[in-house]
Structures are given as C-alpha cells and as structure tokens.
Design a protein around this motif. Structure first.
Motif: not given
Length: 272
Positions: A250-272
C-alpha cells in the motif's frame, strides 16, 4: 501541550492508521518553537501503568510543582477564575527520570474494568510509544473532573515529557496503540532522513507489526523533498508505505508529488 513564553509556531499532525478491521494506531507529530519549556502530557483510562525503557525515581512528597508544593496549593498565580498558572499542584504521586531521556520508551495503561464497563474476556489497553528525547520524563496522578462515578476512576496516571531551555524548538513524535489483550505492534523506531529544511520539520518512523507488516510514515511541516532510510524518496507533506516481507502492499500520500521506494512510485503533477 503546556508551554511558557510567546511561541513562534505551534502545529500538530495526527494520522489514524488502520491495520485490520478491528485495530488502528495513531501517528502524532507535535511541533513547537519558542519559549522556555515545552511539556507534552498524555493520560490513559486508568491510574495503572507499565513502562519499558524508562527508569523513574519516586519523588519524596509534594506534587509535580515540587516537593514543597502540596496538593491543591496555589503557588504560581491567583486562585480562582483569574488563575493562569500550570496547575501542576494537582498532579501528585510523582515519579521522575534522573535527567535526560534520549532513548525511546513505552507507557502502557490498563483500563482496570471498574464500573462494569468492560465485557468479560476483554482487557483493553493503551500503549504509548515515545520517540522524542526529553530533558525529563515523569509520571504523576491527577483527578478527573468527576472521579468515582460511572465514567471515571478515582485518579488517572499522566505521562509528562519536558523539554527545557531558551528559545526552544521541539518535535514530539508519538505512536499510540490501543489494543485488547495483546499488542499488535512489535516495535516503533525513528528513521534517518536527509533534507535541506529545518531539522524539526521532518519526522519519519517505521511501525513494525507482529504479523510481519512494516509501515513507513513520513510527515513534513510543509511540502519538503526528503530521502528516508530504506531507499524512500518523498516530496510532500504526508506519505505512507506498507510493506509485507519487503513487498509493497500500500502507498498513500497527501499534499505531495512523489513517493517512491524501489520500482514502486506514486507521482502527481500537482500536490493537492
């Protein structure tokens, strides 16, 4: 949180993290800047506590205000509705650390099941995992507003973490684990972080559960680019990664553009 003097900042982030259909824990980050003393107080549902990783010495008498201050004795302000003091004369049966506590520790409150509130076969606890170095740690007992009635015991046991000095800066990091009978958290530890911001603006912890799951939690005061122990990259304010036997679940992020570990990543163009 109790403080003296004028503060420059006073901010808190609290996250409730589910681990099953019945169990959750709380990740609590409290940041304070300015003033001469910062004290974080917690209490559980009873006056019964068990500590681990903490050595305390019983105070000979008096209250948390000092051995010379008796229970209910006003010592730092005018009695009555104008009173603006600490209220420490209402905390008794004091135990204190012999100075600095730099290691993590736990305090476990057991709800004794008085007043018939607890069903048979249940044994609810609240275990607090404290991760912040403190100049002093203490336990003391205080009376709830309506003691010895249906909703409250005679006294509640308080944990008091104190950071003392001039122009203080504090980042209190705590995990609260309510459990029934058996704890579900194996251990909690702070993680090393690399960033260019204020040292007290980033907190990262690993919460290791007894079932082999590990949660990585990251909280930043604002949106900050940070590298976290374990190969985690993050740019944002709050991030969470859940691992089971090293595999991302599982991965979650808030007010963020990047959360990454190894090959798994969450990305967003805008943080909100």
């Amino acid at each position: 949180m109790l403080t003296t003097q004028r503060l420059d900042s006073y901010r808190r982030t609290v996250a409730l993290v589910d681990v099953s259909d019945t169990d959750s824990y709380v990740f609590d980050v409290f940041r304070v800047r300015g003033g001469k003393n910062h004290r974080l107080l917690y209490h559980g549902a009873s006056n019964e506590t068990i500590t681990a990783g903490l050595s305390l010495v019983k105070q000979a008498g008096g209250t948390f205000a000092g051995e010379e201050v008796e229970f209910g004795e006003f010592y730092d302000g005018e009695k009555g509705w104008r009173y603006k003091g600490s209220g420490f004369m209402y905390l008794c049966d004091v135990q204190r650390s012999a100075g600095l506590v730099s290691n993590s520790f736990t305090v476990d409150w057991n709800d004794a099941g008085k007043h018939g509130r607890i069903k048979a076969g249940h044994d609810p606890h609240l275990r607090l995992h404290a991760l912040t170095p403190s100049d002093e740690v203490a336990l003391a007992s205080g009376e709830p507003p309506k003691p010895d009635r249906e909703c409250n015991p005679r006294r509640l046991r308080y944990l008091i973490q104190s950071r003392l000095g001039e122009d203080m800066e504090s980042q209190f990091v705590t995990v609260l684990e309510p459990y029934d009978t058996t704890p579900f958290i194996k251990q909690v530890r702070k993680l090393q972080v690399e960033h260019d911001a204020d040292p007290n603006s980033v907190a990262a912890v690993a919460v290791e559960l007894v079932d082999g799951t590990t949660d990585i939690l990251i909280n930043c005061e604002g949106r900050i680019a940070v590298k976290v122990e374990g190969g985690v990259e993050f740019n944002g304010q709050f991030g969470m990664i859940r691992l089971l036997n090293g595999e991302v679940k599982l991965m979650r992020m808030s007010n963020a553009t990047l959360l990454k570990i190894g090959e798994a990543a969450l990305k967003a163009d805008v943080p909100a």
